[in-house]
Motif scaffolding. Sequence first.
Motif, PDB file in Angstrom:
ATOM      1  N   LEU A 118      19.652  41.264 -23.110  1.00 50.38           N
ATOM      2  CA  LEU A 118      20.988  41.586 -22.578  1.00 50.38           C
ATOM      3  C   LEU A 118      21.106  43.072 -22.245  1.00 50.38           C
ATOM      4  CD1 LEU A 118      23.012  39.358 -25.066  1.00 50.38           C
ATOM      5  CD2 LEU A 118      23.093  39.128 -22.566  1.00 50.38           C
ATOM      6  N   PHE A 119      20.619  43.920 -23.140  1.00 52.53           N
ATOM      7  CA  PHE A 119      20.726  45.368 -22.901  1.00 52.53           C
ATOM      8  C   PHE A 119      19.864  45.782 -21.710  1.00 52.53           C
ATOM      9  CE2 PHE A 119      21.673  45.567 -27.681  1.00 52.53           C
ATOM     10  CZ  PHE A 119      23.042  45.510 -27.454  1.00 52.53           C
ATOM     11  N   ARG A 120      18.631  45.269 -21.655  1.00 51.50           N
ATOM     12  CA  ARG A 120      17.717  45.664 -20.574  1.00 51.50           C
ATOM     13  C   ARG A 120      18.280  45.284 -19.211  1.00 51.50           C
ATOM     14  NH1 ARG A 120      13.322  43.121 -19.953  1.00 51.50           N
ATOM     15  NH2 ARG A 120      13.448  41.691 -21.713  1.00 51.50           N
ATOM     16  N   HIS A 121      18.982  44.127 -19.174  1.00 53.03           N
ATOM     17  CA  HIS A 121      19.499  43.670 -17.881  1.00 53.03           C
ATOM     18  C   HIS A 121      20.974  44.023 -17.688  1.00 53.03           C
ATOM     19  CE1 HIS A 121      15.698  41.877 -16.880  1.00 53.03           C
ATOM     20  NE2 HIS A 121      15.665  41.303 -18.074  1.00 53.03           N
ATOM     21  N   LYS A 122      21.484  44.886 -18.562  1.00 52.70           N
ATOM     22  CA  LYS A 122      22.842  45.440 -18.431  1.00 52.70           C
ATOM     23  C   LYS A 122      23.899  44.346 -18.318  1.00 52.70           C
ATOM     24  CE  LYS A 122      21.390  49.870 -16.605  1.00 52.70           C
ATOM     25  NZ  LYS A 122      19.964  49.652 -16.933  1.00 52.70           N
ATOM     26  N   ILE A 123      23.792  43.352 -19.193  1.00 49.16           N
ATOM     27  CA  ILE A 123      24.748  42.240 -19.217  1.00 49.16           C
ATOM     28  C   ILE A 123      25.754  42.520 -20.334  1.00 49.16           C
ATOM     29  CG2 ILE A 123      24.966  39.732 -19.578  1.00 49.16           C
ATOM     30  CD1 ILE A 123      21.939  39.663 -18.538  1.00 49.16           C
ATOM     31  N   PRO A 124      27.069  42.412 -20.049  1.00 47.37           N
ATOM     32  CA  PRO A 124      28.064  42.783 -21.061  1.00 47.37           C
ATOM     33  C   PRO A 124      27.953  41.967 -22.355  1.00 47.37           C
ATOM     34  CG  PRO A 124      29.129  42.127 -18.979  1.00 47.37           C
ATOM     35  CD  PRO A 124      27.660  41.963 -18.786  1.00 47.37           C
ATOM     36  N   VAL A 259      24.514  35.459 -13.036  1.00 52.03           N
ATOM     37  CA  VAL A 259      23.517  35.857 -12.029  1.00 52.03           C
ATOM     38  C   VAL A 259      22.528  36.878 -12.608  1.00 52.03           C
ATOM     39  CG1 VAL A 259      23.200  36.949  -9.768  1.00 52.03           C
ATOM     40  CG2 VAL A 259      24.918  35.141 -10.056  1.00 52.03           C
ATOM     41  N   PRO A 260      23.008  37.944 -13.289  1.00 48.48           N
ATOM     42  CA  PRO A 260      22.039  38.879 -13.877  1.00 48.48           C
ATOM     43  C   PRO A 260      21.132  38.234 -14.933  1.00 48.48           C
ATOM     44  CG  PRO A 260      24.246  39.827 -13.910  1.00 48.48           C
ATOM     45  CD  PRO A 260      24.403  38.411 -13.454  1.00 48.48           C
ATOM     46  N   THR A 261      21.653  37.233 -15.654  1.00 46.68           N
ATOM     47  CA  THR A 261      20.806  36.568 -16.657  1.00 46.68           C
ATOM     48  C   THR A 261      19.678  35.794 -15.973  1.00 46.68           C
ATOM     49  OG1 THR A 261      22.596  36.387 -18.265  1.00 46.68           O
ATOM     50  CG2 THR A 261      20.792  34.816 -18.500  1.00 46.68           C
ATOM     51  N   LEU A 262      20.025  35.031 -14.942  1.00 47.71           N
ATOM     52  CA  LEU A 262      18.990  34.226 -14.277  1.00 47.71           C
ATOM     53  C   LEU A 262      17.999  35.118 -13.514  1.00 47.71           C
ATOM     54  CD1 LEU A 262      21.033  31.083 -13.140  1.00 47.71           C
ATOM     55  CD2 LEU A 262      19.961  31.589 -15.343  1.00 47.71           C
ATOM     56  N   GLY A 264      17.334  38.182 -14.422  1.00 50.06           N
ATOM     57  CA  GLY A 264      16.585  38.859 -15.498  1.00 50.06           C
ATOM     58  C   GLY A 264      15.464  37.984 -16.033  1.00 50.06           C
ATOM     59  N   LEU A 265      15.761  36.702 -16.208  1.00 43.17           N
ATOM     60  CA  LEU A 265      14.732  35.781 -16.699  1.00 43.17           C
ATOM     61  C   LEU A 265      13.568  35.754 -15.709  1.00 43.17           C
ATOM     62  CD1 LEU A 265      17.024  32.918 -18.028  1.00 43.17           C
ATOM     63  CD2 LEU A 265      15.376  34.210 -19.405  1.00 43.17           C
ATOM     64  N   LYS A 266      13.919  35.654 -14.436  1.00 35.73           N
ATOM     65  CA  LYS A 266      12.873  35.602 -13.406  1.00 35.73           C
ATOM     66  C   LYS A 266      12.051  36.896 -13.412  1.00 35.73           C
ATOM     67  CE  LYS A 266      11.972  34.362  -8.694  1.00 35.73           C
ATOM     68  NZ  LYS A 266      12.436  34.522  -7.321  1.00 35.73           N
ATOM     69  N   ALA A 267      12.770  38.037 -13.471  1.00 36.61           N
ATOM     70  CA  ALA A 267      12.083  39.335 -13.462  1.00 36.61           C
ATOM     71  C   ALA A 267      11.151  39.460 -14.668  1.00 36.61           C
ATOM     72  CB  ALA A 267      13.108  40.471 -13.460  1.00 36.61           C
ATOM     73  N   ASP A 268      11.531  38.831 -15.778  1.00 35.61           N
ATOM     74  CA  ASP A 268      10.694  38.884 -16.986  1.00 35.61           C
ATOM     75  C   ASP A 268       9.593  37.823 -16.972  1.00 35.61           C
ATOM     76  OD1 ASP A 268      12.336  40.912 -17.766  1.00 35.61           O
ATOM     77  OD2 ASP A 268      13.331  39.824 -19.395  1.00 35.61           O
ATOM     78  N   GLY A 269       9.468  37.117 -15.864  1.00 36.59           N
ATOM     79  CA  GLY A 269       8.392  36.128 -15.737  1.00 36.59           C
ATOM     80  C   GLY A 269       8.689  34.814 -16.439  1.00 36.59           C
ATOM     81  N   ILE A 270       9.987  34.556 -16.711  1.00 36.76           N
ATOM     82  CA  ILE A 270      10.357  33.314 -17.406  1.00 36.76           C
ATOM     83  C   ILE A 270      10.948  32.328 -16.404  1.00 36.76           C
ATOM     84  CG2 ILE A 270      11.866  32.324 -19.183  1.00 36.76           C
ATOM     85  CD1 ILE A 270      11.630  35.031 -20.687  1.00 36.76           C
ATOM     86  N   ASP A 271      10.250  31.208 -16.204  1.00 38.53           N
ATOM     87  CA  ASP A 271      10.722  30.162 -15.295  1.00 38.53           C
ATOM     88  C   ASP A 271      11.603  29.241 -16.130  1.00 38.53           C
ATOM     89  OD1 ASP A 271      11.061  28.118 -13.466  1.00 38.53           O
ATOM     90  OD2 ASP A 271       9.083  27.237 -13.866  1.00 38.53           O
ATOM     91  N   TYR A 272      12.912  29.534 -16.171  1.00 43.89           N
ATOM     92  CA  TYR A 272      13.808  28.806 -17.070  1.00 43.89           C
ATOM     93  C   TYR A 272      14.290  27.525 -16.433  1.00 43.89           C
ATOM     94  CZ  TYR A 272      17.093  28.170 -20.891  1.00 43.89           C
ATOM     95  OH  TYR A 272      17.739  27.679 -21.996  1.00 43.89           O
ATOM     96  N   ARG A 273      14.004  26.400 -17.085  1.00 39.42           N
ATOM     97  CA  ARG A 273      14.511  25.110 -16.631  1.00 39.42           C
ATOM     98  C   ARG A 273      15.042  24.345 -17.829  1.00 39.42           C
ATOM     99  NH1 ARG A 273       9.897  22.550 -14.719  1.00 39.42           N
ATOM    100  NH2 ARG A 273       8.705  24.412 -15.181  1.00 39.42           N
ATOM    101  N   GLY A 274      16.340  24.040 -17.781  1.00 38.86           N
ATOM    102  CA  GLY A 274      16.967  23.338 -18.904  1.00 38.86           C
ATOM    103  C   GLY A 274      18.399  23.808 -19.026  1.00 38.86           C
ATOM    104  N   THR A 275      19.032  23.451 -20.156  1.00 39.63           N
ATOM    105  CA  THR A 275      20.410  23.904 -20.367  1.00 39.63           C
ATOM    106  C   THR A 275      20.388  25.316 -20.925  1.00 39.63           C
ATOM    107  OG1 THR A 275      21.052  21.636 -20.889  1.00 39.63           O
ATOM    108  CG2 THR A 275      22.589  23.373 -21.540  1.00 39.63           C
TER     109      THR A 275
END
Length: 434
Positions: A118-124, A259-262, A264-275
């Motif tokens: 959260l901090f790295r991607h500046k998410i409140p 949007v910043p979370t998704l 951020g996940l992509k930028a960190d190389g995490i292909d997030y699929r699920g809830t």
Amino acid sequence: MEMANLGKLKVLILGSGGREHALLKACLKSPKVSEVIVAPGNGGMALEARCLNVDLTKPADILNLVRKQGIEFVIVGPEIPLAHGVVDVLEAAGILTYGPLLAGARLEASKAFSKDFLFRHKIPTASSQTFQKLDAAVEYIRHQSLPIVIKASGLAAGKGVVIATTLAEAEQALRDMMQTKIFGSSGDEVVIEEFMQGEEASIMLMVCGEEYLMLPPSQDHKRVGEGDTGLNTGGMGAYAPTTVVTPEVERRLREEIIVPTLKGLKADGIDYRGTLYVGIMVTSTGPRVVEFNVRFGDPECQVLLPLLETDPVEIMLAIAAGTFRSSNAQLRSGSTIIVVLAAGGYPGDIRKGDEIKLPANCPADVHIIHSGTQRLADGRVVTAGGRVLGVVAHAATLSEAAQKAYRIIPTIQFEGMHYRRDIGYRQLKRNAGK
Ligand code: AMP
Ligand code: GLY
């Protein structure tokens, strides 16, 4: 959603709570499903599907079961198998699976990791510090304002958070977690966090990389007593949608958090699929993240699946296959509520083994969901956990849904049963314009 070529599938649901019973009901209704097996399941699911035993912490055992039973699609309910990497193992074996890989599951399995994200991607979110040493943690809290929030970093079945109003309480919580190890190794690391004032909401996203469907915002009721008093529980009830997420809050939620979370996940190389469950606090300065969970909330899932017009199984399949487009998914109008019926003593030491009497049939749009129940060899269903049943109702308005749910409860009986009579009260008050 371009899944037509798959035909009907044999599905396995992992888990044994109310959330999984709701997922089972969705599967039983789905034209995509030929057969459903649940592992391990509960007393209610045993009446509707085959339940098999499996250790949810052992991905290799789960893969064996999948192969033996010829399962083609796996839906993972709870966080434990996700945190043990079950999706990585099943996907490597070529099995379509709904739920994030281990890399994504860390958002829930490690609060230290999720705060860093959260901090790295500046998410409140609440400001916080992570500690591995008790002395440094104790020294830190001396200079912080009260109340202060102390969290075991690892999984603690929703019990690893203490909101301390005095320094002594905060220090005790740190000692319990880091020295006495009341949550085992989950307390090796603690997160100490600023207390956020506001009203909470549960935001459930069905995520496929950067594509997502936001389900209607819902609210859980964590305290055992009416008016949000007494001890914390796994959740005594929920409803959706909630207008604590106003159109303006929703706009900021999407822009500043989702949007910043998704991305951020992509930028960190995490292909997030699920809830992805984003717990938010609606504060005077806007929505801020309280926590991430990597699965549906329980009991939120039970009120959200009935608000999907599109077959939830079709959505989960498309996400697992990486082909999901949110524009293809439709929501249903109206409101849903779930009232949880808990065992005597819950959330402390609970009674178990009491016979449950259920009504012979329910009106349309009312469902009884099983959580902590067990079906005995003689066919009787008995209590076997803290949250025993949930009554789910759907109607045009929340007050009608609440009336439908509460009307059926007197026809359900087991020794020691208790429940909150005020589920949805914040929204009902808002609706009444008070
Ligand atoms: P968590 O497991 O992180 O969701 O925390 C459990 C519950 O503790 C949340 O649902 C909130 O009610 C409360 N909580 C957690 N963190 C905070 C915070 N920073 N400020 C206020 N309440 C919090
Ligand atoms: N209802 C809260 C949770 O599932 O974590």
